[in-house]
Scaffold this active site. Structure first.
Site, PDB file in Angstrom:
ATOM      1  CG  ASP A  42      -7.264  -4.633  -9.135  1.00 12.46           C
ATOM      2  OD1 ASP A  42      -6.759  -5.748  -8.943  1.00 12.46           O
ATOM      3  OD2 ASP A  42      -8.335  -4.272  -8.620  1.00 12.46           O
ATOM      4  N   GLY A  90       0.821  -1.212   0.000  1.00 12.62           N
ATOM      5  CA  GLY A  90       0.000   0.000   0.000  1.00 12.62           C
ATOM      6  C   GLY A  90       0.852   1.258   0.000  1.00 12.62           C
ATOM      7  CD  GLU A  91       0.651   4.840   4.565  1.00 12.31           C
ATOM      8  OE1 GLU A  91       1.037   5.995   4.379  1.00 12.31           O
ATOM      9  OE2 GLU A  91       0.099   4.477   5.616  1.00 12.31           O
ATOM     10  N   GLY A 117       4.657   1.019  -0.444  1.00 19.42           N
ATOM     11  CA  GLY A 117       5.332   0.547  -1.640  1.00 19.42           C
ATOM     12  C   GLY A 117       5.175  -0.943  -1.893  1.00 19.42           C
TER      13      GLY A 117
END
Lengths: 308, 308
Positions: B238, B207-208, B210
């Site tokens: 996606d 996610g945030e 990486g």
């Protein structure tokens, strides 16, 4: 070779992790910072306080790693600061089991005469008034003053903290602490707000997710090395700060470009710190090991895209 | 130019974030993957199913972005898959408010004749038996089969999932899902265990924080671009996968070195996706914008340390 002044705790730690527990071992922010900065060609002095119960061998260990200890006051009839903590299974959170301030309660830092003109000052995690006290003793404005802090001081001494933050060039702070200090969730926005509070450079430490360096509109990201096993996270943040400060002191170059290298060095050294309990890994660390791991960081992050 | 086959949902999403909420908008894994891969020179086809309620304009939107839609079955008297979710304030977690499988319940994917020899197959998040069904229709073994999945399938179809994982070259998976799948907290150890399950390449999305690419003993880390504001994280994973697959398909080079570039492209495209609701940002995205942001990724991560 620049002079580096470090202020921070020199302490006893008792640590419990899923892998085991320790008796009272060597700990403290100034200890980790000094041992980390010792990997560079710097003339460094630690400013701190310990009690009469603090073993000479621990002081010798610092001296052996070229940390000048003139500024570590020994209060003969006092007891050394003691912290005890227990890490949860994910190693990302911990409970503090004990905090005994002891000699730290009435600590008046004294920077050794010969280090009052140091180019780099690393203010490790301590009461902001103590951090300011060190800055006030510098006979000339340091080329770079770096401050590390934690949420504890935001809770009990926010005004003092904000005052000293105004007077430093770089702040190193955890992601959650950056959010607490600014009330902003986005680290980009939080960094900008901290920037407006004074520091030209903001380093946000994200633990296993690495660290971000902000300067004006520039950003740089240093990952943490993904590890098979984190044995003991204690001191990782201070080791990061020590590598950052030590590298800058040794190169004398405080440009943003060189600060990128400094955060990579900080991240590299922190990746060793967590491999064993306490300072154990840092006191045996060899230059070749550091260089080998730096190459791993390069492999981990460097790519070569041709734009189409 | 390689052929790329994508299987995944094409759906209606209704999204609520701290910044607002949407009615039913275009969503689905295959949609995001296709729109992302469309930024590269690829001959791609989406395999999916929608109901009679699915607007022609959404299909046209895919066609306009060079996504072949022959393989998107339209069940005239059926309803399109619908998902609704609400993000918490930190944008890192969400509650699913509604999941209506509708036409997805009896979905039998059919790969268009002309794409059964595609070099790259991207199996988007769907029931593992559907993913396997697509693989089975390929007339020659794809150069690279990539699988994305989620915890839901681990909960209800673990054996089927493990079977299809055996047959793919790359898996893309969230950090928490990698931990669930392997029972290992360390992502390094989790990646090794997944590697032993089949895939030669393991991409763990954080996610945030990486994404990590693992291959044998090699690791590569692509950060997420730190953003001032994440408007809507829907489809980011996606979009990452679509950029990864699209870049590999367009270059035809599936070496580890080139996969590094592929995860950087994936991360770059995902950083756009979250800037607006749903697919809104992706449908207006220009090549120059992508190139500019790639340069930001370079600045964010590249350094030049001389070992001493």
């Amino acid at each position: 070779m620049s002079k580096l002044v470090i202020v921070g705790t020199v302490a006893f730690d008792a640590i419990e992790t899923p892998f085991g527990k320790t008796d009272k071992i060597l700990g403290g922010a100034a200890t980790y910072i000094g041992l980390s900065a010792a990997n560079f060609n710097v003339d460094q002095a630690a400013v701190s306080v310990v009690g009469g119960d603090f073993p000479q061998e621990y002081l010798d260990l610092l001296t052996d790693r070229n940390v000048n200890i003139e500024g570590i006051e020994i209060v003969k009839d006092g007891k050394t600061f003691f912290w005890s903590g227990k890490y949860h299974n994910d190693m990302n959170s911990r409970d503090t089991l004990a905090t005994e301030l002891n000699v730290l309660e009435h600590f008046n830092p004294v920077v050794p005469e010969n280090y009052r003109d140091a180019e780099i000052v690393m203010l490790g995690n301590l009461h902001p008034l103590v951090q300011q006290g060190v800055l006030d003793q510098m006979t000339k404005k340091p080329k770079l003053a770096i401050l590390d802090t934690m949420n504890f001081w935001m809770d009990i001494a926010l005004d003092d903290l904000i005052s000293v933050i105004k007077n430093v060039d770089v702040i190193t702070i955890n992601d959650e602490e950056a959010r607490q200090l600014t009330g902003e969730y986005s680290l980009v926005v939080a960094a900008r707000k901290i920037h407006e509070m004074g520091p030209k450079y903001v380093v946000i430490k994200k633990g296993e997710h690495g660290a971000l360096l902000f300067h004006d509109d520039h950003m740089f990201y240093a990952p943490a090395l993904p590890l098979e096993e984190v044995f003991d996270p204690t001191g990782a943040g201070d080791t990061f700060a020590g590598g950052f400060a030590g590298y800058l002191a040794s190169t004398g170059d405080i440009s943003f470009e060189n600060m990128k290298n400094a955060v990579i060095y900080g991240s590299t050294l922190a990746s060793f710190c967590v491999e064993k309990f306490g300072t154990e890994r840092m006191v045996t660390l060899k230059k070749e090991e550091v260089n080998t791991r730096l190459l791993e960081f390069k492999k981990l992050t460097q790519f070569d895209i041709e734009l189409t």
